[in-house]
Design a protein around this motif. Structure first.
Motif, short mmCIF file in Angstrom:
data_model
loop_
_atom_site.label_atom_id
_atom_site.label_comp_id
_atom_site.label_asym_id
_atom_site.label_seq_id
_atom_site.Cartn_x
_atom_site.Cartn_y
_atom_site.Cartn_z
N ASN A 104 0.86 -1.18 0.00
CA ASN A 104 0.00 0.00 0.00
C ASN A 104 0.89 1.23 0.00
O ASN A 104 1.63 1.46 0.96
N CYS A 132 -2.07 -4.97 8.40
CA CYS A 132 -2.81 -3.90 7.71
C CYS A 132 -4.25 -3.86 8.23
O CYS A 132 -4.81 -4.89 8.61
N VAL A 133 -4.84 -2.68 8.23
CA VAL A 133 -6.24 -2.52 8.63
C VAL A 133 -7.16 -3.32 7.70
O VAL A 133 -8.28 -3.67 8.07
N GLY A 177 -1.03 -0.91 9.70
CA GLY A 177 0.03 -0.55 8.77
C GLY A 177 0.02 0.89 8.32
O GLY A 177 1.07 1.46 8.03
N PHE A 178 -1.16 1.51 8.27
CA PHE A 178 -1.20 2.86 7.70
C PHE A 178 -0.47 3.89 8.55
O PHE A 178 -0.12 4.96 8.06
#
Ligand SMILES: Nc1nc2c(c(=O)[nH]1)N[C@H]1C(S)=C(S)[C@@H](COP(=O)(O)O)O[C@H]1N2
Ligand SMILES: [Mo]
Length: 301
Positions: free
Chosen positions: A65, A122-123, A218-219
């Motif tokens: 991402n 990750c979300v 992760g963001f």
């Protein structure tokens, strides 16, 4: 040799050890050489993840991402070659006694590189196990001497639509911005990563320097950082501004607080067939739960 094999990971547990070792040889030869020479290395700092297989190098570097290079998972690996990672500077400023614009080469020389195997969750409910190369963010922050007014840290990604074609579209407000509370930023698990799998950081993973906060979605782990600003107020972070009901400031991995559109109870480890349980704070509760003592994690999600 730049890197010693972490002695508490058994060879049989490393999914694609041959790839790992080939990459390490690469460092001794071509493009990696200059950076390798600039990276002092402290061997052997590997934590609890030794029971887990590393996610194969090819997955770590082709399933990403990084919306600056497109919103598809394969887009960053295809498109991020337009990012120019030299020359590169990181301004560290704001509520500090000694603000400084660091050249990336100086950062690599000044802060000894360690290897840290961390889970990244990750979300979107997938996860990986990645051997990062980097150093604690706290070492950099201490060097600029935060003032008593510093309570949060804001991070900013490069903003250059010429190099980052995704920034020509309004999929997110640019530049990408993230933030941590100062105590989260100073936590010894919080890493500034400059490499992975013993190699300099590939562009699609956030070269030349990105954040890794293993107990958060992760963001929070912002890529290709050009500015780090210590501030007294909670920063406005990109995903929180874009979709405030879905993404909070804290973004701690928590199986008991679902995303409004999907469950966070399970995750798909990239490369594995079956879903597995997601752990509170991504499995780092023993290290970080204290940071949130007394906080309502449903409200501060
Ligand atoms: N600048 C920037 N940083 C970013 C993103 C992004 O789109 N732009 N995506 C985030 C998200 S959602 C995740 S899951 C991780 C993925 O890191 P990886 O591709 O190295 O696994 O990067 C984070 N950092
Ligand atoms: Mo993510």
């Amino acid at each position: 040799m730049l890197i010693k094999r972490p002695n508490d990971i058994r060879a049989s547990e490393i999914t694609d050890e041959s790839v790992y070792w080939n990459r390490r040889d690469f460092i001794g030869t071509t493009a990696g050489a200059a950076v390798a020479a600039a990276m002092p290395f402290v061997p052997g700092f590997v934590r609890a993840e030794q029971d887990e297989k590393l996610t194969p190098y090819d997955a770590v570097t082709s399933y990403n991402n990084f919306y600056e290079f497109g919103t598809g998972k394969a887009d960053p690996s295809r498109n991020a070659h337009t990012l120019r990672v030299r020359p590169w500077t990181v301004a560290v400023e704001g509520e500090v006694h000694k603000p400084k614009v660091f050249d990336i080469e100086e950062i690599l020389k000044s802060f000894p590189t360690e290897e840290r195997v961390y889970r990244l969750r990750c979300v979107e409910a997938w996860s990986m196990v990645i051997p990062w190369m980097g150093f604690p963010l706290g070492s950099l922050l201490r060097a600029v001497e935060p003032t008593s007014r510093a309570r949060f840290v804001e991070f900013v990604t490069l903003h250059d639509p010429e190099q980052m074609p995704g920034q020509r579209r309004n999929v997110l407000p640019w530049p990408y911005i993230e933030g941590l509370r100062l105590d989260e930023a100073m936590h010894p698990l919080t890493l500034l990563a400059t490499g992975l799998y013993g190699e300099i950081l590939p562009n699609q993973n956030g070269a030349p320097i990105r954040l890794v906060v293993p107990w958060k979605y992760g963001f929070k782990s912002i890529k290709s950082i050009v500015r780090i600003r210590l501030v007294s107020e909670q920063p406005h972070t990109t995903w929180n501004v874009a979709l405030p009901h879905e993404y909070g400031f804290y973004a701690n991995v928590n199986p008991d607080v679902d995303h409004p559109r999907w469950s966070q109870k399970k995750e798909r480890r990239i490369g594995k067939l079956f879903k597995q349980d997601t752990l509170l704070f991504n499995g780092y509760a023993a290290e970080v739960a204290d940071l949130y003592a007394g906080m309502d994690l449903t409200r501060y999600f």
